[in-house]
Write a protein that holds these residues in place. Structure first.
Motif, PDB file in Angstrom:
ATOM      1  N   VAL A  31      16.428  -3.172   2.027  1.00 30.56           N
ATOM      2  CA  VAL A  31      15.726  -4.241   0.782  1.00 30.56           C
ATOM      3  C   VAL A  31      15.838  -4.131  -0.661  1.00 30.56           C
ATOM      4  N   GLY A  32      17.277  -3.826  -1.522  1.00 30.79           N
ATOM      5  CA  GLY A  32      17.720  -4.063  -2.094  1.00 30.79           C
ATOM      6  C   GLY A  32      16.749  -3.360  -3.289  1.00 30.79           C
ATOM      7  N   LEU A  33      16.590  -2.032  -2.601  1.00 33.20           N
ATOM      8  CA  LEU A  33      15.614  -1.437  -4.128  1.00 33.20           C
ATOM      9  C   LEU A  33      16.915  -0.157  -4.411  1.00 33.20           C
ATOM     10  N   TRP A  34      17.641   0.041  -4.036  1.00 31.53           N
ATOM     11  CA  TRP A  34      18.186   1.246  -4.312  1.00 31.53           C
ATOM     12  C   TRP A  34      18.726   1.073  -5.883  1.00 31.53           C
ATOM     13  N   ASP A  35      19.432   0.085  -6.023  1.00 33.53           N
ATOM     14  CA  ASP A  35      19.685   0.319  -7.756  1.00 33.53           C
ATOM     15  C   ASP A  35      18.496   0.148  -8.207  1.00 33.53           C
ATOM     16  N   GLU A  36      17.605  -0.074  -8.221  1.00 33.57           N
ATOM     17  CA  GLU A  36      16.491  -0.326  -8.779  1.00 33.57           C
ATOM     18  C   GLU A  36      15.657   1.098  -9.133  1.00 33.57           C
ATOM     19  N   VAL A  37      15.689   1.686  -8.346  1.00 32.66           N
ATOM     20  CA  VAL A  37      14.756   3.113  -8.005  1.00 32.66           C
ATOM     21  C   VAL A  37      16.024   4.229  -7.572  1.00 32.66           C
ATOM     22  N   ASN A  52       1.276  -0.985   0.144  1.00 29.65           N
ATOM     23  CA  ASN A  52       0.137   0.294   0.412  1.00 29.65           C
ATOM     24  C   ASN A  52       0.505   1.303  -0.247  1.00 29.65           C
ATOM     25  N   PRO A  53       1.551   0.988  -0.832  1.00 27.43           N
ATOM     26  CA  PRO A  53       2.366   2.332  -0.922  1.00 27.43           C
ATOM     27  C   PRO A  53       1.916   3.919  -1.102  1.00 27.43           C
ATOM     28  N   PHE A  54       2.093   5.301  -0.494  1.00 22.10           N
ATOM     29  CA  PHE A  54       0.473   6.153  -0.495  1.00 22.10           C
ATOM     30  C   PHE A  54       1.210   6.465  -2.727  1.00 22.10           C
ATOM     31  N   PRO A  55      -0.114   7.443  -2.967  1.00 25.46           N
ATOM     32  CA  PRO A  55      -0.359   7.756  -4.357  1.00 25.46           C
ATOM     33  C   PRO A  55       1.084   8.631  -4.311  1.00 25.46           C
ATOM     34  N   LEU A  56       1.971   9.049  -3.923  1.00 21.17           N
ATOM     35  CA  LEU A  56       2.734   9.743  -4.368  1.00 21.17           C
ATOM     36  C   LEU A  56       4.147   9.168  -5.012  1.00 21.17           C
ATOM     37  N   SER A  57       5.849  10.029  -5.387  1.00 25.26           N
ATOM     38  CA  SER A  57       6.797   9.506  -5.735  1.00 25.26           C
ATOM     39  C   SER A  57       7.160   8.806  -4.538  1.00 25.26           C
ATOM     40  N   ILE A  58       8.524   7.531  -5.236  1.00 26.24           N
ATOM     41  CA  ILE A  58       8.543   6.996  -4.079  1.00 26.24           C
ATOM     42  C   ILE A  58       8.870   7.981  -3.251  1.00 26.24           C
ATOM     43  N   ARG A  59       9.940   8.388  -3.307  1.00 26.43           N
ATOM     44  CA  ARG A  59      11.188   9.137  -2.424  1.00 26.43           C
ATOM     45  C   ARG A  59       9.990  10.042  -1.714  1.00 26.43           C
ATOM     46  N   LYS A  60       8.676  10.457  -2.125  1.00 25.78           N
ATOM     47  CA  LYS A  60       7.582  11.474  -1.264  1.00 25.78           C
ATOM     48  C   LYS A  60       7.392  10.380  -0.057  1.00 25.78           C
ATOM     49  N   ASN A  61       7.109   9.148  -0.218  1.00 23.40           N
ATOM     50  CA  ASN A  61       6.305   7.871  -0.597  1.00 23.40           C
ATOM     51  C   ASN A  61       7.658   7.270   1.398  1.00 23.40           C
ATOM     52  N   LEU A  62       8.672   7.764   1.188  1.00 20.13           N
ATOM     53  CA  LEU A  62       9.896   7.600   1.896  1.00 20.13           C
ATOM     54  C   LEU A  62      10.012   8.998   2.828  1.00 20.13           C
ATOM     55  N   ASP A  63       9.575  10.065   2.273  1.00 18.88           N
ATOM     56  CA  ASP A  63       9.843  11.277   3.149  1.00 18.88           C
ATOM     57  C   ASP A  63       8.805  11.779   4.029  1.00 18.88           C
ATOM     58  N   ARG A 106      16.931   7.506   3.407  1.00 15.00           N
ATOM     59  CA  ARG A 106      16.421   7.289   2.436  1.00 15.00           C
ATOM     60  C   ARG A 106      17.569   6.440   1.779  1.00 15.00           C
ATOM     61  N   GLU A 107      18.135   6.852   1.327  1.00 13.94           N
ATOM     62  CA  GLU A 107      19.510   5.496   1.261  1.00 13.94           C
ATOM     63  C   GLU A 107      19.433   4.223   1.198  1.00 13.94           C
ATOM     64  N   THR A 108      19.931   4.586   2.353  1.00 15.92           N
ATOM     65  CA  THR A 108      20.070   3.615   3.736  1.00 15.92           C
ATOM     66  C   THR A 108      18.684   2.688   4.058  1.00 15.92           C
ATOM     67  N   VAL A 109      18.308   2.717   3.642  1.00 11.77           N
ATOM     68  CA  VAL A 109      16.712   1.762   4.111  1.00 11.77           C
ATOM     69  C   VAL A 109      16.509   1.181   2.740  1.00 11.77           C
ATOM     70  N   LEU A 110      16.274   1.966   1.575  1.00 13.71           N
ATOM     71  CA  LEU A 110      16.493   1.256   0.148  1.00 13.71           C
ATOM     72  C   LEU A 110      17.362  -0.137   0.007  1.00 13.71           C
ATOM     73  N   GLY A 124       4.640  -5.035  -8.161  1.00 10.82           N
ATOM     74  CA  GLY A 124       4.263  -5.771  -6.897  1.00 10.82           C
ATOM     75  C   GLY A 124       4.986  -5.776  -5.307  1.00 10.82           C
ATOM     76  N   GLY A 125       6.294  -6.132  -6.313  1.00 10.57           N
ATOM     77  CA  GLY A 125       7.444  -6.648  -5.207  1.00 10.57           C
ATOM     78  C   GLY A 125       7.896  -5.587  -4.857  1.00 10.57           C
ATOM     79  N   GLN A 126       8.500  -4.732  -5.994  1.00 12.25           N
ATOM     80  CA  GLN A 126       9.009  -3.919  -5.867  1.00 12.25           C
ATOM     81  C   GLN A 126       8.538  -2.532  -4.415  1.00 12.25           C
ATOM     82  N   GLN A 127       6.743  -3.024  -4.875  1.00 12.96           N
ATOM     83  CA  GLN A 127       6.002  -2.179  -3.965  1.00 12.96           C
ATOM     84  C   GLN A 127       6.017  -2.128  -2.485  1.00 12.96           C
ATOM     85  N   GLN A 128       6.076  -3.452  -2.645  1.00 17.75           N
ATOM     86  CA  GLN A 128       6.020  -4.382  -1.141  1.00 17.75           C
ATOM     87  C   GLN A 128       7.551  -3.705  -0.043  1.00 17.75           C
TER      88      GLN A 128
END
Lengths: 295, 292, 288
Positions: free
Chosen positions: A171-177, A135-146, A164-168, A190-194
């Motif tokens: 979860v192994g998402l940093w390189d992707e996003v 259930n990410p918010f309908p915002l940017s990836i950045r804003k979801n974390l900020d 932001r960078e540490t947590v991404l 879906g998996g990336q969202q989770q």
């Protein structure tokens, strides 16, 4: 984020071999063969006589359970036996459900969760939650974390960027996003969202992570990634995992609690280490369920 | 809407009742369409010739028989502006309370809903009476754009609230749960998540309310008044487009030509406004707000 | 509860908004009552029905205040238009759902929505310049109860058509499939299956439509002739309660003005009854 930031450096990590690439080299304490990984029980969450009703309808009855720090505790059992309800009690999400009444005692650390005067927002910062459906918010990836970080008083840009960078990365998402942080979060798979939702939750440095079937709406591949992630997260957090996937529970959980519907409401019928529950269950229903004969 | 429950029927041997029903239903559709085409055609046919840039900008002369509708359009917009400026915050606030903070069995919420349902049915002339007694006389605003706008604000509140509420209800519950689980306060969840997500409903409500206001006559006669001069301030009386049409056709002999043109302008404005509303609600709300 | 301070402030602000919005109806009712009081005291309820005629004056003792002809005007125009518009509106909805090809249905639905959006003053104007002369040729004088009924019918038809349309759309399609499987004819399916299932929504539509017909002012004022009399024929001019207010409010003072507020109060009471009926009927979900 390192485990020392959480004051949990002493917690033994899981002992299973983790060949996965996103898993950092595990340091192991204690013999590998000696029973469940967190063999030094350090109770963090005490639940006593918890009962939950939706209106007149009972959802959970007389549940008592202790959850140890630094462990993965799997809640297993058929649908509708109150596992999700139990999670919602731990971070008081039940407050949001109209007509939901909770009775009993819940203590997390030293904090009485059911005390009407506690700061619920601080509680929910301590107790993060991951939902069944990403259930990410309908915002940017950045804003979801900020957004949640700012909400909890972390306002300095540098600090936010670092977290932001540490947590991404965690979860192994940093390189992707990393090159498209301003893309809408909904554009992720879906998996990336989770994983983003997990990043969002651990950015607040919680002690406990409640995970409500985090893999159930994902494909096997993403599901595997998340599973490894949970295993890795358990080094820093106490994880309570609701799952219908018994193999998954067996693979990653240290403890297991078996829920069952009796007389129309959910009850805890057995708890113990994963091997106890799966290999030498005391309860006949547990035995039948874990063997695939019931539920 | 229709597609979900329409069915293709096998051409069965039709009985008499079936044949009669088919004929009657088609006849009804034809009659309604014919009347519609007649009304609209008549107004376009007689009105289109009068419309020009100078008609839209010039002041009316000779009691409106000649000249244009410039000041009348300005007055209409000012009345509309007052109406929206007052109804918006009040309506959105109420809608948020009803949709986000009130359970369905809450007494206060039920009372507010009930009274809004009644408000939606109150005849516009009664709003006119009330506006005259309350805003013009009791609050001493006299016949003014302000009185008219405030009266219309009362009138448009129900549709605005209903539609905004619908907007909030269409926001998935996961956002609320997700925000709460992250320890966000309800205020910031509202500002950062729910309000943007509910914006289409808000827009639809605003546009429908505007449509209602532009079309209104009876509530304005005794609140904003008849004066067709260019208004100097909100305390001036101002004649709305609909009152202009009424006045030209009822009280001014020989005013029909300009009344036709004004009616055409009014219909075109309403067409635009209603299309925006219906497009937005189809596109974003997936639900039609019935404006009655 | 342990809400943060900003949450508490927000909720109180919102409650104020809702309180104001909910109080408007009370304010309207209150002002109508206050403004009606002089007339009710000086004239009394009885005289509104027993006086010889409607020749109001600022002083109760000098005028006559019989509202009955106008009440009749309102009720006749309303019932005539409801009787006409209900079958036409339901027929329109049925046409959209079960008879028209999809494209036609879509077009027709848009058309009904457009009809609903046309302002009453435009209907009135059209009635005045097109309909009234036609009726005059048929049977003088022209402005009449009939003209009022026709205009009102066109105006309230979209209400019942849109409500019936929404209600028919909610009829579960497996009902219709079941009927088709039983070999019911098209009309048999509609009258036997669709109508009963959609009845509640349609009835609500009819009630709301009645409310609109009672409250309509401008169009009826423009086409009905506004003679205060109880009509004996459909071609007689009439004056409705609403038109009476609109016509006389501009110059009414004293008890006369107050008497107009009494008629406003009567209108409000009729509407409250109708809305309550609709609420009871649809269990609170009037506007679905």
């Amino acid at each position: 984020m390192t485990s020392s930031q959480n004051g949990q450096a002493t917690i033994p990590p899981v002992s299973q071999p983790q060949p996965d690439k996103i898993t950092p080299a595990p340091f192991t304490i204690g013999p590998l063969e000696a029973g469940p990984p967190c063999c030094t029980p350090d109770p963090l969450i005490h639940v006593q006589n918890l009962s939950v009703h939706y209106g007149q309808k009972p959802a959970l009855e007389e549940l008592s359970l202790t959850i140890n720090r630094g462990c993965i505790t799997a809640l297993i059992g058929p649908s509708g036996c109150g596992k999700t309800t139990f999670l919602s009690c731990l971070n008081r999400l039940t407050d949001l459900i109209a007509g939901c009444s909770v009775k009993g005692r819940i203590i997390i650390g030293e904090q009485n969760v059911r005390d009407p005067n506690i700061d619920v927002r601080a509680l929910r910062q301590r107790v993060g939650m991951i939902f069944q459906k990403p259930n990410p918010f309908p915002l940017s990836i950045r804003k979801n974390l900020d957004l949640p970080l700012k909400e909890h008083g972390i306002k300095k840009r540098g600090e936010i960027e670092e977290i932001r960078e540490t947590v991404l990365q965690q979860v192994g998402l940093w390189d992707e996003v990393k090159d498209r942080l301003d893309a809408p979060a909904m554009s992720l798979s879906g998996g990336q969202q989770q994983r983003l939702c997990i990043a969002r939750a651990i950015a607040l440095r919680p002690e406990v992570l409640l995970m409500d079937e985090p893999c159930s709406s994902l494909d096997p591949n993403s599901s595997g990634l998340i599973e490894n992630l949970i295993r890795q997260l358990s080094q820093s957090f106490t994880v309570i995992l609701v799952t219908h996937n018994l193999a998954q529970a067996r693979r990653i959980a240290d403890h297991a609690a078996m829920f069952w519907v009796t007389n129309g409401s959910g009850r805890l019928i057995e708890q113990g280490t994963t091997s106890q529950i799966f290999e030498t269950p005391a309860d006949a229903i547990t035995a039948a369920y874990t063997n695939g004969r019931a539920g | 809407m229709a597609e979900t429950s329409s069915l293709t029927f096998r051409p069965a041997p039709a009985g008499l009742a079936d044949t009669v029903a088919t004929v009657v239903v088609w006849l009804i559709a034809l009659i309604v369409t014919a009347v519609f085409v007649w009304i609209l055609g008549d107004i376009i046919w007689h009105g289109i010739g009068q419309i020009s840039w100078s008609f839209l900008t010039e002041p009316p002369r000779n009691a409106g028989r000649e000249g244009g509708i410039g000041p009348i359009i300005v007055s209409t917009l000012l009345i509309l502006g007052v109406c929206i400026a007052v109804a918006m915050p009040l309506g959105v606030g109420t809608a948020i309370l009803l949709a986000e903070f009130t359970s369905s069995d809450n007494l206060f919420g039920r009372l507010v809903r009930r009274s809004l349902d009644v408000l939606a049915g109150v005849p516009s002339i009664v709003f006119g009476l009330f506006g005259n007694a309350f805003f013009c006389v009791y609050l001493g605003m006299g016949f003014s754009i302000l009185s008219g706008g405030l009266t219309l604000a009362c009138m448009t509140l129900p549709i605005l609230i209903r539609s905004t509420e619908e907007g909030f209800r269409s926001v998935p519950n996961e956002y609320r749960m997700g925000a709460a689980a992250l320890g966000m306060s309800r205020t910031s969840a509202l500002i950062h998540l729910l309000l943007p997500a509910a914006a289409p409903g808000l827009l639809v409500g605003m546009v429908l309310g505007m449509g209602r206001s532009i079309a209104e006559t009876a509530a304005l006669i005794f609140t904003s008044g008849y004066v067709d001069r260019m208004p100097q301030s909100l305390h001036d009386s101002g004649r709305s487009l609909s009152i202009h049409i009424f006045d030209l056709s009822m009280n001014v002999a020989g005013g029909d030509a300009n009344a036709y043109a004004s009616a055409l302008v009014l219909i075109v404005i309403l067409l635009i406004v209603n299309s925006i509303a219906s497009w937005t609600s189809d596109r974003w709300l997936h639900k039609r707000i019935i404006s009655l | 509860m342990s809400r943060s301070r900003s949450d508490a402030m927000l909720i109180w602000t919102l409650r104020c908004c809702a309180g104001i919005a909910g109080a408007i109806v009370l304010l309207i009712g209150g002002f109508l009552v206050i403004e009606s009081l002089p007339a009710l005291q000086h004239i009394g309820i009885k005289r509104f029905f027993t006086d010889a005629s409607w020749h109001p004056s600022a002083n109760a003792s000098q005028g006559t205040f019989n509202l009955a002809p106008m009440l009749w005007g309102t009720l006749l125009a309303m019932s005539g238009s409801v009787l006409l518009a209900t079958p036409l509106g339901i027929g329109s909805a049925v046409f959209c759902h079960y008879y028209a090809p999809p494209m036609v249905a879509k077009f027709y639905r848009k058309l009904i929505e457009l009809l609903a959006g046309i302002p009453s003053v435009v209907y009135g104007f059209w009635g005045l310049v097109v309909l009234v002369p036609l009726i005059r040729q048929l049977e003088p004088p022209g402005p009449s109860l009939l003209a009022g009924i026709i205009i009102l019918t066109i105006m309230v038809l979209p209400t019942v058509a849109l409500m019936a349309d929404a209600a028919l759309a909610n009829v579960p399609s497996h009902y219709l499939q079941g009927a088709a499987a039983l070999g019911l004819s098209r009309w048999g399916t509609i009258s036997g299956v669709a109508f009963p299932a959609a009845k509640s929504g349609i009835v609500t539509g009819v009630i709301l439509q009645t409310g609109r017909a009672i409250g309509e002012t401008m169009a009826i004022l423009m086409v009905c002739g506004n003679v205060v009399q109880t009509p004996s024929r459909i071609f007689d001019p009439i004056r409705t309660l609403t038109a009476n207010i609109a016509l006389e409010m501009a110059y009414a003072v004293g008890d006369h003005r107050s008497a107009l507020f009494v008629s406003g109060l009567i209108l409000l009471a009729l509407i409250v009854i109708l809305v309550s009926a609709a609420e009871i009927h649809s269990k609170g979900h009037v506007y679905g």
